[in-house]
Design an enzyme around this catalytic site. Sequence first.
Site, mmCIF file in Angstrom:
data_model
loop_
_atom_site.group_PDB
_atom_site.id
_atom_site.type_symbol
_atom_site.label_atom_id
_atom_site.label_comp_id
_atom_site.label_asym_id
_atom_site.label_seq_id
_atom_site.Cartn_x
_atom_site.Cartn_y
_atom_site.Cartn_z
ATOM 1 N N GLU A 137 5.886 -15.661 15.106
ATOM 2 C CA GLU A 137 4.842 -14.746 14.634
ATOM 3 C C GLU A 137 5.446 -13.758 13.633
ATOM 4 O O GLU A 137 6.266 -12.916 13.998
ATOM 5 C CB GLU A 137 4.213 -13.999 15.811
ATOM 6 C CG GLU A 137 3.003 -13.183 15.402
ATOM 7 C CD GLU A 137 2.345 -12.491 16.584
ATOM 8 O OE1 GLU A 137 1.109 -12.354 16.566
ATOM 9 O OE2 GLU A 137 3.064 -12.077 17.511
ATOM 10 N N CYS A 173 -2.903 -10.157 15.608
ATOM 11 C CA CYS A 173 -2.520 -11.227 16.533
ATOM 12 C C CYS A 173 -3.388 -12.463 16.368
ATOM 13 O O CYS A 173 -2.974 -13.569 16.715
ATOM 14 C CB CYS A 173 -2.538 -10.725 17.973
ATOM 15 S SG CYS A 173 -4.138 -10.083 18.516
ATOM 16 N N GLU A 198 -2.448 -9.149 26.572
ATOM 17 C CA GLU A 198 -2.966 -9.746 25.332
ATOM 18 C C GLU A 198 -1.840 -9.634 24.323
ATOM 19 O O GLU A 198 -1.498 -8.539 23.882
ATOM 20 C CB GLU A 198 -4.226 -9.013 24.870
ATOM 21 C CG GLU A 198 -5.068 -9.819 23.896
ATOM 22 C CD GLU A 198 -4.516 -9.838 22.489
ATOM 23 O OE1 GLU A 198 -3.912 -10.880 22.100
ATOM 24 O OE2 GLU A 198 -4.658 -8.841 21.797
ATOM 25 N N LYS A 220 -1.029 4.958 26.596
ATOM 26 C CA LYS A 220 0.244 5.065 25.906
ATOM 27 C C LYS A 220 0.057 4.428 24.521
ATOM 28 O O LYS A 220 0.094 3.206 24.364
ATOM 29 C CB LYS A 220 1.342 4.344 26.691
ATOM 30 C CG LYS A 220 2.763 4.636 26.191
ATOM 31 C CD LYS A 220 3.150 3.655 25.120
ATOM 32 C CE LYS A 220 4.546 3.949 24.585
ATOM 33 N NZ LYS A 220 4.665 3.652 23.158
#
Length: 498
Positions: A392, A302, A267, A191
């Site tokens: 973040e 990330c 993750e 996906k």
Amino acid sequence: MALLTKDEYAALAGDITFPTAAYIDGGYRPAASGKTFETVNPATGTVLAQVAACGAEDVDFVVQKARDAFEDGRWSRLLPSDRKDVLIRFAKLLTRNARELAVMESLDSGKTIYDCETVDIPETIHCIKWHAEAIDKIYDQVAPASDDHIAMVLREPIGVVGLVLPWNFPLLMLAWKIGPALAAGCSVVVKPAEETSLTALRVAELATEAGLPAGVLNVLPGSGPEVGEPLGRHMDVDMVSFTGSTVTGKRFLTYAAESNAKEVVLEMGGKNPSVVMDDAENLDRVAAHVVNGAFWNMGENCSATSRLIVHAGVKDALLDRIRAHAREWVVGDPLDPETRVGALVSAAHFAKVAGYLDKADTVLLGGDAKDGFVEPTVVDLPGNDHPLAREEIFGPVLSVLTVNSFDEAIAMANDTDYGLCASLFTANAKRALRGARMLRAGTVTVNSYGEGDIATPFGGWKQSGFGGRDNSLHAHDQYTQLKTIWLDLADDEDEAVS
């Protein structure tokens, strides 16, 4: 391969035919509903293609095809050397089509063609080759037992896996997941992120051309609620590997708990520190690493080192060098090979990052945000409780925090919900080793910024993720199950007597 000129890349972009349908059971198919969605070039706002918007009906269909492929053994029970040969051919086809994939990736994501050509595509190919070569070199085990027994510990493919990708490294994250998953013998349903579906579709076509059997690699474009959630909840999916935001990753735990308790590997996000002590050597080199860690891939990473925790004794000197290096990070057209900072992936994400800039109290460098582009920005923060230090941002924004001791620096670095990566700069070897042990992160680099390489495991602690690792032989573990086979060798007569 030498880089082309801006005009040559633009000409190539005009010649590309974009894939638009889902890739199911070895061929392209429209969504069952017939619906589509726009995929847009974030640098220009131009619509690139209308892509199939899949839904739950498509998920059911493709999972069945993947299950059929797994159970009949067309891939899962193929000789390891034969699986290796197919994946090696796959890597060669990726190499032959590398430039097309690089341009497509840049157009769809806003990433610079420089990064696509020099980092993303080469590492994607290397990842597939590396896992292919590992297939027939990973041995099972025989455990210690008595003379009357043999205990074998086998690794078997887990089955049908869902691979949910982020939009920041569409090709590379695809390779990180399908490399070990296919090497293990699994059937997969990918996906891709809704913003960046094009290269995954093209890669699936190349995999079939390389000889991967139908049903083994499938790609379903579409939204999270329409594709991601049904995949996460599907009773016939054995495992999901997710890379993306922490908020979305947690949802997959709920989906698994409320369905078949499938295995989930996450993750997720990071708020990674770069700790610079007052004894760090060669501040110019330190600054280059800090800038690269903060601004590479527009900060949409990330593992970006978005928090600079710097000792007061070297702060001013380091910031002067950071300003000098930041000038090399040119913002502009992603198809210009001179550009180092392209467009953010979407209008919605641009608005989010621009909103964080409005919260900055002291801007030391940059701060301009316009038409989907954000220039490299450095902000000075009063403390680690500031939103720009805790949340973040996922943009080219470096937050600077000042400390006066080693212990204060390590404590501040660990004062976060995340634990993906960290960097430590010091000339003291004992301090470097102590600090690397004390920093609570999955990857710690000393006197450099980086993530390791294909041979080292990548993944995080705390809310950065758990359940498995990408890269290295450890990546194969998440796509396999362990089976113990216990063989009784006792002589029948001896057994009867005993």
